[in-house]
Design a protein around this motif. Structure first.
Motif, PDB file in Angstrom:
ATOM      1  N   ALA A 101       0.814  -1.217   0.000  1.00 23.12           N
ATOM      2  CA  ALA A 101       0.000   0.000   0.000  1.00 23.12           C
ATOM      3  C   ALA A 101       0.844   1.262   0.000  1.00 23.12           C
ATOM      4  CB  ALA A 101      -0.933  -0.003   1.211  1.00 23.12           C
ATOM      5  N   ARG A 102       0.356   2.249  -0.772  1.00 25.24           N
ATOM      6  CA  ARG A 102       0.951   3.576  -0.765  1.00 25.24           C
ATOM      7  C   ARG A 102      -0.182   4.588  -0.706  1.00 25.24           C
ATOM      8  NH1 ARG A 102       4.968   5.471  -5.500  1.00 25.24           N
ATOM      9  NH2 ARG A 102       3.099   5.067  -6.735  1.00 25.24           N
ATOM     10  N   ARG A 103      -0.095   5.527   0.201  1.00 26.14           N
ATOM     11  CA  ARG A 103      -1.158   6.520   0.364  1.00 26.14           C
ATOM     12  C   ARG A 103      -1.078   7.577  -0.733  1.00 26.14           C
ATOM     13  NH1 ARG A 103      -0.823   7.644   6.918  1.00 26.14           N
ATOM     14  NH2 ARG A 103      -1.312   5.497   7.581  1.00 26.14           N
ATOM     15  N   GLY A 104      -2.146   8.357  -0.802  1.00 26.49           N
ATOM     16  CA  GLY A 104      -2.123   9.490  -1.719  1.00 26.49           C
ATOM     17  C   GLY A 104      -2.900   9.271  -2.994  1.00 26.49           C
ATOM     18  N   ASN A 108      -7.625   2.217  -1.547  1.00 26.80           N
ATOM     19  CA  ASN A 108      -7.340   1.752  -0.200  1.00 26.80           C
ATOM     20  C   ASN A 108      -8.142   0.472   0.006  1.00 26.80           C
ATOM     21  OD1 ASN A 108     -10.014   2.575   0.291  1.00 26.80           O
ATOM     22  ND2 ASN A 108      -9.336   4.620   0.888  1.00 26.80           N
ATOM     23  N   THR A 146      -0.864   0.302  -4.650  1.00 27.67           N
ATOM     24  CA  THR A 146       0.281   1.205  -4.808  1.00 27.67           C
ATOM     25  C   THR A 146      -0.152   2.547  -5.377  1.00 27.67           C
ATOM     26  OG1 THR A 146       0.862   0.542  -7.086  1.00 27.67           O
ATOM     27  CG2 THR A 146       1.742  -0.809  -5.271  1.00 27.67           C
ATOM     28  N   ASN A 147      -1.454   2.686  -5.680  1.00 29.67           N
ATOM     29  CA  ASN A 147      -2.010   3.903  -6.289  1.00 29.67           C
ATOM     30  C   ASN A 147      -1.193   4.333  -7.513  1.00 29.67           C
ATOM     31  OD1 ASN A 147      -4.476   5.078  -4.896  1.00 29.67           O
ATOM     32  ND2 ASN A 147      -3.189   4.509  -3.147  1.00 29.67           N
TER      33      ASN A 147
END
Length: 230
Positions: A101-104, A108, A146-147
């Motif tokens: 996971a990567r925010r932004g 999610n 990973t957005n």
């Protein structure tokens, strides 16, 4: 978003790619089609830095990433759904997703559960306790966590039942609606023509046909007969 220019690559003394050119614009769905053994997965491996570039150039958002490491390409916005799924067998479904996971961005756990409700039902199951279709959904979800700005799907429906294939294809529209570009590597021209914008066809490591979706529909029989049928 992505430009591949005159790309050459191979394994040892064997050259596989011979001057491949390919572009994907932001928010666009592009396909790379071809028979088995024509260089599709080699193109993906080279794009992600898993195989060195012998000649040519790879640009992401106008930045030269030809010699960049795989981690730098991921940070630049590339996300991969690999051939063969490659989920972590000793992690739960939720742990598989959280691990990458990567925010932004829009993706999610809640968004993945909404896209694939079956995964939420199996969230505490281990990766090797899932069916092939569920593992493929997990591989797609893991890449989305990973957005990425460009999602690359390598043979994402290979060996799956027709209903599961249709579910995977239908989720691509949602992914595009969330703002990501998509590069699909496959050989199912009929399914791909339902949602893609443009197409490339590889034959013996070279792009031998490219065109819009309208071009493919106008000459679908010719393209399939010449380059996709066994």
């Amino acid at each position: 978003m992505l430009r591949i220019d005159s790309l050459e690559a191979g394994y040892g003394a064997a050259q596989v790619l011979f001057g491949v050119n390919l572009e994907v614009a932001a928010g666009e769905v592009v396909t790379l089609m071809g028979r088995n053994g024509m260089g599709k997965t080699t193109t993906v491996s080279t794009l992600f830095g898993l195989l060195p570039v012998r000649a040519g150039r790879i640009e992401i958002d106008g930045r030269d990433m030809t010699r960049a490491g795989s981690h730098a390409r991921a940070r630049a916005g590339l996300g991969l759904v690999p051939e063969g799924r490659q989920v972590f067998p000793n992690l739960t479904v939720e742990e598989n997703l959280v691990a990458t996971a990567r925010r932004g961005g829009p993706w999610n756990l809640g968004a993945i559960w909404a896209l694939f409700p079956r995964l939420e039902e199996r969230r505490r199951n281990m990766g090797d306790q899932l069916s092939g279709g569920e593992q493929q959904m997990l591989a797609v979800g893991r890449a989305l966590m990973t957005n990425p700005r460009l999602v690359v799907l390598d043979e994402a429906t290979e060996g799956l039942a027709p209903l599961i294939r249709d579910e995977i294809w239908s989720c691509l529209t949602r992914i595009r609606d969330e703002g990501a570009a998509i590069l699909v590597i496959d050989k199912n021209a009929d399914a791909l023509s339902r949602f893609a914008d443009r197409h490339y066809v590889l034959e013996k490591g070279q792009v031998v046909w490219t065109g819009s979706n309208a071009d493919l529909l106008a000459d679908a029989g010719g393209v399939k007969d010449r380059f996709l049928h066994v």
